[in-house]
Design a protein around this motif. Structure first.
Motif, mmCIF file in Angstrom:
data_model
loop_
_atom_site.group_PDB
_atom_site.id
_atom_site.type_symbol
_atom_site.label_atom_id
_atom_site.label_comp_id
_atom_site.label_asym_id
_atom_site.label_seq_id
_atom_site.Cartn_x
_atom_site.Cartn_y
_atom_site.Cartn_z
ATOM 1 N N VAL A 169 0.852 -1.198 0.000
ATOM 2 C CA VAL A 169 0.000 0.000 0.000
ATOM 3 C C VAL A 169 0.881 1.240 0.000
ATOM 4 O O VAL A 169 1.841 1.328 0.772
ATOM 5 C CB VAL A 169 -0.931 0.034 1.232
ATOM 6 C CG1 VAL A 169 -1.771 1.308 1.222
ATOM 7 C CG2 VAL A 169 -1.827 -1.184 1.254
ATOM 8 N N GLU A 170 0.549 2.208 -0.876
ATOM 9 C CA GLU A 170 1.236 3.497 -0.888
ATOM 10 C C GLU A 170 0.202 4.606 -0.754
ATOM 11 O O GLU A 170 -0.807 4.610 -1.457
ATOM 12 C CB GLU A 170 2.031 3.686 -2.170
ATOM 13 C CG GLU A 170 2.787 5.019 -2.193
ATOM 14 C CD GLU A 170 3.568 5.231 -3.468
ATOM 15 O OE1 GLU A 170 4.773 4.969 -3.467
ATOM 16 O OE2 GLU A 170 2.945 5.658 -4.468
ATOM 17 N N TYR A 186 1.119 12.207 10.161
ATOM 18 C CA TYR A 186 1.191 10.758 10.028
ATOM 19 C C TYR A 186 -0.167 10.220 9.606
ATOM 20 O O TYR A 186 -1.167 10.939 9.609
ATOM 21 C CB TYR A 186 1.644 10.112 11.332
ATOM 22 C CG TYR A 186 0.743 10.389 12.514
ATOM 23 C CD1 TYR A 186 -0.310 9.527 12.847
ATOM 24 C CD2 TYR A 186 0.922 11.513 13.315
ATOM 25 C CE1 TYR A 186 -1.138 9.776 13.919
ATOM 26 C CE2 TYR A 186 0.094 11.777 14.397
ATOM 27 C CZ TYR A 186 -0.927 10.905 14.695
ATOM 28 O OH TYR A 186 -1.766 11.158 15.759
ATOM 29 N N ILE A 187 -0.188 8.938 9.220
ATOM 30 C CA ILE A 187 -1.437 8.301 8.832
ATOM 31 C C ILE A 187 -1.709 7.121 9.757
ATOM 32 O O ILE A 187 -0.786 6.479 10.279
ATOM 33 C CB ILE A 187 -1.412 7.819 7.370
ATOM 34 C CG1 ILE A 187 -0.291 6.793 7.155
ATOM 35 C CG2 ILE A 187 -1.323 8.978 6.420
ATOM 36 C CD1 ILE A 187 -0.369 6.086 5.824
ATOM 37 N N LEU A 188 -2.990 6.865 9.953
ATOM 38 C CA LEU A 188 -3.448 5.668 10.637
ATOM 39 C C LEU A 188 -4.081 4.770 9.584
ATOM 40 O O LEU A 188 -4.913 5.218 8.802
ATOM 41 C CB LEU A 188 -4.467 6.015 11.726
ATOM 42 C CG LEU A 188 -3.990 6.973 12.825
ATOM 43 C CD1 LEU A 188 -5.131 7.288 13.785
ATOM 44 C CD2 LEU A 188 -2.806 6.398 13.583
ATOM 45 N N ALA A 201 -1.663 -0.111 11.416
ATOM 46 C CA ALA A 201 -0.372 0.560 11.244
ATOM 47 C C ALA A 201 -0.484 2.041 11.535
ATOM 48 O O ALA A 201 -1.553 2.642 11.388
ATOM 49 C CB ALA A 201 0.161 0.335 9.830
ATOM 50 N N ASN A 202 0.635 2.643 11.943
ATOM 51 C CA ASN A 202 0.787 4.071 12.164
ATOM 52 C C ASN A 202 2.069 4.480 11.442
ATOM 53 O O ASN A 202 3.160 4.067 11.834
ATOM 54 C CB ASN A 202 0.872 4.366 13.661
ATOM 55 C CG ASN A 202 0.989 5.851 13.950
ATOM 56 O OD1 ASN A 202 1.576 6.601 13.183
ATOM 57 N ND2 ASN A 202 0.458 6.270 15.082
ATOM 58 N N ALA A 210 3.707 7.629 2.388
ATOM 59 C CA ALA A 210 3.871 6.617 3.424
ATOM 60 C C ALA A 210 3.497 5.282 2.796
ATOM 61 O O ALA A 210 2.653 5.217 1.900
ATOM 62 C CB ALA A 210 2.993 6.904 4.640
ATOM 63 N N SER A 211 4.125 4.212 3.240
ATOM 64 C CA SER A 211 3.838 2.916 2.647
ATOM 65 C C SER A 211 3.904 1.834 3.709
ATOM 66 O O SER A 211 4.525 2.001 4.763
ATOM 67 C CB SER A 211 4.830 2.602 1.521
ATOM 68 O OG SER A 211 6.154 2.590 2.012
#
Length: 285
Positions: A169-170, A186-188, A201-202, A210-211
Protein backbone atom coordinates in the motif's frame (compact mmCIF):
# COMPACT_ATOMS: atom_id res chain seq x y z
CA UNK A 1 -24.87 93.41 0.75
CA UNK A 2 -24.59 93.73 -3.01
CA UNK A 3 -26.41 94.02 -6.29
CA UNK A 4 -27.50 91.31 -8.65
CA UNK A 5 -26.26 91.03 -12.20
CA UNK A 6 -28.54 91.48 -15.19
CA UNK A 7 -29.63 87.86 -14.88
CA UNK A 8 -30.72 88.35 -11.27
CA UNK A 9 -27.78 86.50 -9.66
CA UNK A 10 -25.33 87.62 -7.01
CA UNK A 11 -22.05 86.00 -6.02
CA UNK A 12 -19.99 86.49 -2.90
CA UNK A 13 -17.11 84.73 -1.14
CA UNK A 14 -16.67 83.94 2.51
CA UNK A 15 -13.96 82.07 4.41
CA UNK A 16 -15.22 80.39 7.61
CA UNK A 17 -12.93 80.87 10.59
CA UNK A 18 -14.13 77.81 12.56
CA UNK A 19 -15.77 74.43 12.10
CA UNK A 20 -19.46 73.88 12.74
CA UNK A 21 -22.80 74.76 11.22
CA UNK A 22 -22.85 78.01 9.28
CA UNK A 23 -26.15 79.76 8.45
CA UNK A 24 -26.35 82.02 5.43
CA UNK A 25 -29.44 84.18 4.89
CA UNK A 26 -30.11 86.04 1.66
CA UNK A 27 -32.63 88.94 1.92
CA UNK A 28 -34.18 90.85 -0.94
CA UNK A 29 -35.98 93.99 0.13
CA UNK A 30 -37.99 94.36 -3.06
CA UNK A 31 -38.96 97.57 -4.82
CA UNK A 32 -41.87 99.82 -3.85
CA UNK A 33 -44.93 99.34 -5.99
CA UNK A 34 -43.04 96.84 -8.14
CA UNK A 35 -41.54 93.76 -6.38
CA UNK A 36 -42.24 92.20 -3.05
CA UNK A 37 -39.33 91.41 -0.76
CA UNK A 38 -38.26 87.83 0.12
CA UNK A 39 -35.54 85.86 1.97
CA UNK A 40 -33.89 82.44 1.93
CA UNK A 41 -31.81 80.66 4.56
CA UNK A 42 -29.06 78.06 3.87
CA UNK A 43 -27.28 75.86 6.40
CA UNK A 44 -23.71 74.71 5.64
CA UNK A 45 -21.64 72.28 7.68
CA UNK A 46 -18.09 73.58 7.94
CA UNK A 47 -15.48 70.87 8.69
CA UNK A 48 -11.99 71.44 9.96
CA UNK A 49 -10.24 69.60 7.09
CA UNK A 50 -10.62 67.23 4.13
CA UNK A 51 -12.32 63.93 4.88
CA UNK A 52 -10.28 60.78 4.23
CA UNK A 53 -10.94 57.04 4.28
CA UNK A 54 -8.87 53.88 4.50
CA UNK A 55 -9.46 51.16 1.90
CA UNK A 56 -8.21 47.60 2.57
CA UNK A 57 -7.92 45.36 -0.50
CA UNK A 58 -7.17 41.66 0.05
CA UNK A 59 -8.68 38.24 0.80
CA UNK A 60 -11.00 37.85 3.78
CA UNK A 61 -10.45 34.06 3.87
CA UNK A 62 -7.06 32.35 3.79
CA UNK A 63 -5.14 29.37 5.17
CA UNK A 64 -2.59 28.74 7.91
CA UNK A 65 0.97 29.39 6.76
CA UNK A 66 -0.02 31.08 3.47
CA UNK A 67 1.43 34.55 2.88
CA UNK A 68 -1.20 37.05 1.75
CA UNK A 69 -0.68 40.60 0.49
CA UNK A 70 -3.05 43.42 1.44
CA UNK A 71 -3.09 46.76 -0.37
CA UNK A 72 -3.85 49.70 1.90
CA UNK A 73 -4.96 52.93 0.24
CA UNK A 74 -5.58 56.37 1.75
CA UNK A 75 -8.32 58.09 -0.23
CA UNK A 76 -10.33 61.27 -0.14
CA UNK A 77 -14.10 61.19 0.26
CA UNK A 78 -14.52 61.23 -3.54
CA UNK A 79 -12.38 58.02 -3.80
CA UNK A 80 -9.37 59.75 -5.34
CA UNK A 81 -6.00 58.68 -3.92
CA UNK A 82 -4.42 60.93 -1.27
CA UNK A 83 -0.86 60.84 -2.58
CA UNK A 84 1.07 61.61 0.59
CA UNK A 85 3.88 59.96 2.50
CA UNK A 86 3.09 59.56 6.15
CA UNK A 87 3.03 57.08 9.01
CA UNK A 88 -0.07 55.02 9.73
CA UNK A 89 -0.89 52.59 12.53
CA UNK A 90 -1.41 48.91 11.72
CA UNK A 91 -3.07 46.66 14.31
CA UNK A 92 -3.20 42.89 13.81
CA UNK A 93 -5.20 41.23 16.60
CA UNK A 94 -4.27 44.14 18.85
CA UNK A 95 -0.52 44.17 18.10
CA UNK A 96 0.46 47.70 16.99
CA UNK A 97 3.02 48.65 14.36
CA UNK A 98 3.68 52.02 12.74
CA UNK A 99 4.53 51.83 9.04
CA UNK A 100 4.98 54.43 6.31
CA UNK A 101 2.41 54.76 3.56
CA UNK A 102 4.07 55.92 0.35
CA UNK A 103 2.22 58.04 -2.18
CA UNK A 104 -1.00 57.01 -0.46
CA UNK A 105 -0.39 53.25 -0.80
CA UNK A 106 0.98 50.48 1.43
CA UNK A 107 1.60 46.82 0.52
CA UNK A 108 1.22 44.75 3.69
CA UNK A 109 2.03 41.00 3.92
CA UNK A 110 0.48 38.71 6.53
CA UNK A 111 1.28 35.03 7.16
CA UNK A 112 -1.17 33.66 9.78
CA UNK A 113 0.24 30.95 12.05
CA UNK A 114 -3.02 29.69 13.54
CA UNK A 115 -6.64 29.21 12.59
CA UNK A 116 -9.29 31.68 13.71
CA UNK A 117 -10.36 35.25 12.96
CA UNK A 118 -7.70 37.92 12.50
CA UNK A 119 -8.60 41.57 13.07
CA UNK A 120 -6.70 43.92 10.77
CA UNK A 121 -7.21 47.59 11.69
CA UNK A 122 -5.59 50.54 9.91
CA UNK A 123 -5.60 54.03 11.47
CA UNK A 124 -4.61 57.29 9.77
CA UNK A 125 -4.11 59.97 12.39
CA UNK A 126 -4.49 62.94 10.07
CA UNK A 127 -2.03 65.16 8.18
CA UNK A 128 -1.74 67.78 5.49
CA UNK A 129 -2.00 67.71 1.70
CA UNK A 130 -1.06 70.72 -0.43
CA UNK A 131 -1.46 72.90 2.63
CA UNK A 132 -4.90 71.50 3.45
CA UNK A 133 -5.63 69.66 6.64
CA UNK A 134 -6.58 65.97 6.30
CA UNK A 135 -8.96 64.47 8.84
CA UNK A 136 -8.19 61.13 10.56
CA UNK A 137 -9.76 57.89 9.31
CA UNK A 138 -9.91 54.21 10.28
CA UNK A 139 -10.95 50.89 8.76
CA UNK A 140 -11.08 47.25 9.91
CA UNK A 141 -11.08 43.98 7.99
CA UNK A 142 -11.82 40.59 9.54
CA UNK A 143 -9.80 37.72 8.04
CA UNK A 144 -10.88 34.09 8.52
CA UNK A 145 -7.94 31.66 8.67
CA UNK A 146 -8.62 27.96 8.07
CA UNK A 147 -6.54 24.78 7.98
CA UNK A 148 -5.14 23.93 4.57
CA UNK A 149 -7.14 21.25 2.71
CA UNK A 150 -5.44 18.04 1.60
CA UNK A 151 -5.95 15.36 -1.02
CA UNK A 152 -5.29 11.71 -0.13
CA UNK A 153 -4.43 9.21 -2.85
CA UNK A 154 -4.47 5.50 -2.02
CA UNK A 155 -2.68 3.03 -4.26
CA UNK A 156 -2.48 -0.67 -3.45
CA UNK A 157 -1.60 -3.93 -5.15
CA UNK A 158 -1.28 -7.51 -4.07
CA UNK A 159 0.80 -10.40 -5.31
CA UNK A 160 1.12 -14.02 -4.42
CA UNK A 161 4.08 -15.27 -2.42
CA UNK A 162 3.80 -19.01 -2.25
CA UNK A 163 0.16 -19.55 -1.31
CA UNK A 164 -0.16 -16.25 0.58
CA UNK A 165 -1.32 -12.80 -0.55
CA UNK A 166 1.30 -10.07 -0.11
CA UNK A 167 -0.26 -6.59 0.07
CA UNK A 168 1.62 -3.37 -0.75
CA UNK A 169 0.00 0.00 0.00
CA UNK A 170 1.24 3.50 -0.89
CA UNK A 171 -0.44 6.66 0.39
CA UNK A 172 0.21 10.08 -1.14
CA UNK A 173 -0.94 13.30 0.53
CA UNK A 174 -0.97 16.64 -1.30
CA UNK A 175 -1.47 20.23 -0.17
CA UNK A 176 -4.42 21.42 -2.31
CA UNK A 177 -3.55 25.09 -1.80
CA UNK A 178 0.11 24.89 -2.85
CA UNK A 179 -0.27 21.73 -4.99
CA UNK A 180 2.74 20.02 -3.46
CA UNK A 181 3.42 17.03 -1.17
CA UNK A 182 2.68 17.36 2.53
CA UNK A 183 5.79 16.89 4.69
CA UNK A 184 4.32 16.61 8.15
CA UNK A 185 1.96 14.46 10.17
CA UNK A 186 1.19 10.76 10.03
CA UNK A 187 -1.44 8.30 8.83
CA UNK A 188 -3.45 5.67 10.64
CA UNK A 189 -4.14 2.57 8.56
CA UNK A 190 -7.30 0.56 9.31
CA UNK A 191 -8.30 -2.82 7.89
CA UNK A 192 -11.88 -4.04 7.74
CA UNK A 193 -12.51 -7.73 7.04
CA UNK A 194 -15.41 -8.52 9.32
CA UNK A 195 -17.43 -5.28 9.30
CA UNK A 196 -15.29 -3.40 11.85
CA UNK A 197 -12.18 -1.37 11.11
CA UNK A 198 -9.10 -2.33 13.11
CA UNK A 199 -5.93 -0.25 13.35
CA UNK A 200 -3.04 -2.13 11.74
CA UNK A 201 -0.37 0.56 11.24
CA UNK A 202 0.79 4.07 12.16
CA UNK A 203 3.07 5.61 9.53
CA UNK A 204 4.91 8.95 9.42
CA UNK A 205 4.57 11.05 6.27
CA UNK A 206 7.88 11.60 4.44
CA UNK A 207 7.91 13.75 1.28
CA UNK A 208 4.16 13.36 1.01
CA UNK A 209 4.25 9.56 1.09
CA UNK A 210 3.87 6.62 3.42
CA UNK A 211 3.84 2.92 2.65
CA UNK A 212 3.29 -0.44 4.30
CA UNK A 213 3.23 -4.07 3.27
CA UNK A 214 2.41 -7.47 4.71
CA UNK A 215 0.62 -10.77 4.26
CA UNK A 216 -3.16 -10.63 4.61
CA UNK A 217 -6.09 -12.97 4.30
CA UNK A 218 -7.53 -12.67 0.77
CA UNK A 219 -11.16 -12.17 1.86
CA UNK A 220 -11.87 -8.86 0.10
CA UNK A 221 -10.88 -6.57 2.98
CA UNK A 222 -11.46 -2.80 3.01
CA UNK A 223 -8.64 -0.39 3.74
CA UNK A 224 -9.09 3.06 5.34
CA UNK A 225 -6.44 5.75 5.67
CA UNK A 226 -6.80 8.61 8.20
CA UNK A 227 -4.37 11.54 8.05
CA UNK A 228 -3.47 13.43 11.25
CA UNK A 229 -1.52 16.71 11.47
CA UNK A 230 -0.56 17.49 15.10
CA UNK A 231 0.69 20.98 14.12
CA UNK A 232 -2.80 22.12 13.09
CA UNK A 233 -1.77 23.42 9.66
CA UNK A 234 -3.62 20.81 7.61
CA UNK A 235 -7.14 19.48 7.85
CA UNK A 236 -7.47 15.89 8.95
CA UNK A 237 -8.84 13.68 6.21
CA UNK A 238 -9.59 10.09 5.37
CA UNK A 239 -10.16 7.83 2.41
CA UNK A 240 -11.09 4.19 1.98
CA UNK A 241 -11.41 1.65 -0.77
CA UNK A 242 -11.79 -2.05 -1.52
CA UNK A 243 -8.30 -2.77 -2.71
CA UNK A 244 -8.90 -6.38 -3.84
CA UNK A 245 -11.71 -5.27 -6.16
CA UNK A 246 -9.89 -2.19 -7.45
CA UNK A 247 -9.14 -2.07 -11.18
CA UNK A 248 -5.72 -0.54 -10.42
CA UNK A 249 -4.54 -3.63 -8.58
CA UNK A 250 -2.14 -6.06 -10.14
CA UNK A 251 -2.72 -9.71 -9.36
CA UNK A 252 0.00 -12.24 -10.10
CA UNK A 253 -1.41 -15.79 -10.11
CA UNK A 254 0.01 -18.11 -7.45
CA UNK A 255 2.79 -20.41 -8.63
CA UNK A 256 1.93 -24.04 -9.44
CA UNK A 257 2.86 -26.48 -6.67
CA UNK A 258 6.10 -28.34 -7.21
CA UNK A 259 5.61 -32.09 -7.91
CA UNK A 260 6.35 -34.43 -5.00
CA UNK A 261 7.16 -38.21 -5.16
CA UNK A 262 5.81 -40.37 -2.36
CA UNK A 263 7.43 -43.70 -1.37
CA UNK A 264 4.49 -45.59 -2.93
CA UNK A 265 4.98 -43.72 -6.24
CA UNK A 266 8.71 -44.42 -6.10
CA UNK A 267 8.08 -48.16 -5.56
CA UNK A 268 5.61 -48.21 -8.46
CA UNK A 269 8.08 -46.47 -10.76
CA UNK A 270 10.81 -48.90 -9.74
CA UNK A 271 8.55 -51.90 -10.34
CA UNK A 272 7.53 -50.68 -13.80
CA UNK A 273 11.17 -50.03 -14.68
CA UNK A 274 12.20 -53.56 -13.63
CA UNK A 275 9.35 -55.11 -15.63
CA UNK A 276 10.33 -53.16 -18.72
CA UNK A 277 13.93 -54.26 -18.35
CA UNK A 278 12.92 -57.90 -17.87
CA UNK A 279 10.67 -57.78 -20.94
CA UNK A 280 13.45 -56.32 -23.02
CA UNK A 281 15.86 -59.06 -21.86
CA UNK A 282 13.37 -61.86 -22.77
CA UNK A 283 12.85 -60.41 -26.19
CA UNK A 284 16.54 -60.52 -26.87
CA UNK A 285 16.64 -64.41 -26.76
Amino acid sequence: SGYTSIDGKITFTYTPDKAGELTIQAIYNGEPNKYLGSSKTFNINVISGLSTKIVIIGPTTTYVGIEETYRIELRFANDSLARINTGIEVYLNGTREVVVISNGVLELTITPENTGTYNLTIIFGGGTFDGLKLLPSKNTSLITVEKRPINIELKARYTWIGQNIYLEVEVRIYDEVLDKPVNRGYILVYLNKTGTYELIANKTIVNGKASLSGIFDPIEPMLKIVYIDPTGIYSSGETEGAYIESSELTRIPPPLPEPTITPTMLLLILTITLLLLHKKKMNSF
